[in-house]
Structures are given as C-alpha cells and as structure tokens.
Design a protein around this motif. Structure first.
Motif, short mmCIF file in Angstrom:
data_model
loop_
_atom_site.label_atom_id
_atom_site.label_comp_id
_atom_site.label_asym_id
_atom_site.label_seq_id
_atom_site.Cartn_x
_atom_site.Cartn_y
_atom_site.Cartn_z
N SER A 137 5.89 5.39 -8.07
CA SER A 137 4.46 5.65 -7.93
C SER A 137 3.90 4.95 -6.69
O SER A 137 3.15 5.55 -5.91
CB SER A 137 3.71 5.16 -9.18
N ASP A 138 4.28 3.69 -6.48
CA ASP A 138 3.80 2.94 -5.31
C ASP A 138 4.22 3.63 -4.02
O ASP A 138 3.41 3.80 -3.10
CB ASP A 138 4.34 1.51 -5.33
N ARG A 139 5.47 4.05 -3.94
CA ARG A 139 5.95 4.70 -2.72
C ARG A 139 5.21 6.01 -2.46
O ARG A 139 4.84 6.31 -1.32
CB ARG A 139 7.45 4.97 -2.82
N LEU A 140 4.98 6.80 -3.49
CA LEU A 140 4.25 8.05 -3.32
C LEU A 140 2.80 7.79 -2.91
O LEU A 140 2.25 8.50 -2.06
CB LEU A 140 4.30 8.89 -4.60
N GLU A 141 2.18 6.77 -3.49
CA GLU A 141 0.80 6.44 -3.12
C GLU A 141 0.73 5.98 -1.66
O GLU A 141 -0.21 6.32 -0.93
CB GLU A 141 0.26 5.35 -4.04
N ILE A 142 1.71 5.21 -1.21
CA ILE A 142 1.74 4.75 0.18
C ILE A 142 1.99 5.93 1.12
O ILE A 142 1.33 6.03 2.17
CB ILE A 142 2.80 3.64 0.35
N GLN A 143 2.87 6.83 0.76
CA GLN A 143 3.09 8.02 1.59
C GLN A 143 1.83 8.85 1.69
O GLN A 143 1.48 9.37 2.76
CB GLN A 143 4.26 8.84 1.05
N ALA A 194 2.35 -5.96 -2.41
CA ALA A 194 2.55 -5.90 -0.96
C ALA A 194 3.71 -4.96 -0.66
O ALA A 194 4.58 -4.76 -1.49
CB ALA A 194 2.83 -7.30 -0.41
N ALA A 195 3.71 -4.41 0.53
CA ALA A 195 4.79 -3.52 0.93
C ALA A 195 4.85 -3.48 2.45
O ALA A 195 3.89 -3.82 3.14
CB ALA A 195 4.56 -2.11 0.37
N THR A 196 6.01 -3.06 2.95
CA THR A 196 6.18 -2.83 4.37
C THR A 196 6.76 -1.44 4.55
O THR A 196 7.39 -0.90 3.64
CB THR A 196 7.12 -3.87 5.03
N THR A 228 2.19 -2.93 7.34
CA THR A 228 2.11 -3.85 6.21
C THR A 228 1.02 -3.31 5.29
O THR A 228 -0.11 -3.07 5.75
CB THR A 228 1.76 -5.28 6.67
N PHE A 229 1.37 -3.11 4.05
CA PHE A 229 0.44 -2.55 3.06
C PHE A 229 0.09 -3.61 2.03
O PHE A 229 0.92 -4.47 1.71
CB PHE A 229 1.07 -1.36 2.32
N VAL A 230 -1.10 -3.50 1.47
CA VAL A 230 -1.50 -4.35 0.33
C VAL A 230 -2.24 -3.48 -0.67
O VAL A 230 -2.89 -2.50 -0.30
CB VAL A 230 -2.37 -5.55 0.76
N ARG A 231 -2.13 -3.89 -1.92
CA ARG A 231 -2.88 -3.20 -2.97
C ARG A 231 -4.20 -3.95 -3.14
O ARG A 231 -4.20 -5.14 -3.42
CB ARG A 231 -2.09 -3.19 -4.27
N VAL A 232 -5.31 -3.24 -2.95
CA VAL A 232 -6.64 -3.82 -3.06
C VAL A 232 -7.36 -3.11 -4.19
O VAL A 232 -7.57 -1.89 -4.11
CB VAL A 232 -7.42 -3.67 -1.73
N ASP A 233 -7.71 -3.85 -5.23
CA ASP A 233 -8.40 -3.25 -6.38
C ASP A 233 -7.68 -2.01 -6.89
O ASP A 233 -8.29 -0.97 -7.17
CB ASP A 233 -9.86 -2.91 -6.04
N GLY A 234 -6.35 -2.08 -6.94
CA GLY A 234 -5.54 -1.00 -7.49
C GLY A 234 -5.22 0.12 -6.52
O GLY A 234 -4.58 1.10 -6.91
N THR A 235 -5.67 0.00 -5.27
CA THR A 235 -5.47 1.06 -4.28
C THR A 235 -4.72 0.50 -3.07
O THR A 235 -5.08 -0.55 -2.55
CB THR A 235 -6.83 1.62 -3.81
N TRP A 236 -3.70 1.23 -2.61
CA TRP A 236 -2.96 0.78 -1.44
C TRP A 236 -3.77 1.00 -0.17
O TRP A 236 -4.45 2.02 -0.03
CB TRP A 236 -1.64 1.55 -1.33
#
Length: 143
Positions: free
Chosen positions: A9-15, A87-89, A115-123
């Motif tokens: 889910s995280d990877r799809l949201e980041i994409q 967090a993600a890269t 560099t990605f971060v999740r803020v209030d549930g949103t990447w």
C-alpha cells in the motif's frame, strides 16, 4: 522478498504521489504541488540547469521558466522505493521531452532521488534532488 500489505500500500501511494507531481507540472497547476511536497521541502533541480529552493521558490521558478516551452511531458518509470515506517526513499527514472519554441525538442533524462515522509497519514515528498543522465536536442522539422 515477501512484502506486507502495508508496504504494498505504501509503495502504491508513493507511486501515485509521483504521478500527481507529474500531473501538476505538466498541466501547469503549481498549487497542486502543495499536496505533493511537505511545507518544508527542499527541491533541487540544479543537475539539469534548474533552481534549488523551498516549495514556494520552486513554484515561482516553474511558473517563470516553463511558459517558454509550448509543451512538455514527464514520463516516470522504474521506481525503486524503500519504505521504513513513516519514511521512505526512492530513485525514479524520468524522461522529459520539452518542445522548444522553434519546434525542436529537448529530450532530458534524469532520476528523481526522493525522500518521502508520511504526514497525517498521507505520503509527501520532503526532499527531491535530480540526478542528470542525458540530454539531446532534436532539430525542428523542415519547413
């Protein structure tokens, strides 16, 4: 390597986030970038001749520079994303042809190092740096 449902889910949201970035720029809707980057984001386009700055500075830069190009289009591919909690890269390939005023095309190839971060549930993207790969110009068609 087995991925958890959360990591999938995280990877799809980041994409999807990266696609929203491309859509905002390609449609010249600079304010949509507020939904892509963190408020304190650092964005560095210097490897391809652009600006480096915070989100407000980059929005101003894009609004000033990109009208010189009649058309452009981001094509992103091969995202290599590593997620660690909130967090993600990522390293993502981009091909960006820009139509020149004379009808030629400037083809730019580079990678987004994010560099990605999740803020209030949103990447969101906290830092974006371009790494140059190639550029070449195709002359305008004969008239």
């Amino acid at each position: 390597m087995m991925l958890s449902q959360q990591e999938i889910s995280d990877r799809l949201e980041i994409q999807d986030l990266m696609v929203r970035y491309c859509h905002a720029v390609d449609t010249r809707q600079w304010d949509l970038l507020d939904e892509v980057f963190t408020e304190d984001a650092l964005i560095d386009y210097t490897a391809t001749g652009g600006a480096r700055g915070n989100l407000a500075e980059i929005k101003e830069f894009l609004a000033e520079v990109l009208p010189a190009f009649p058309a452009f289009q981001h094509l992103i591919a091969n995202p290599a994303i590593s997620v660690d909690g909130d967090a993600a890269t990522g390293r993502t390939m981009c091909h960006n042809p820009l139509v020149l005023p004379d009808g030629g095309v400037l083809n730019c190839g580079f990678w987004y190092l994010d560099t990605f971060v999740r803020v209030d549930g949103t990447w969101r993207i906290k830092e974006r740096v371009e790494e140059a790969s190639y550029s070449c110009t195709v002359p305008p068609p004969p008239t």
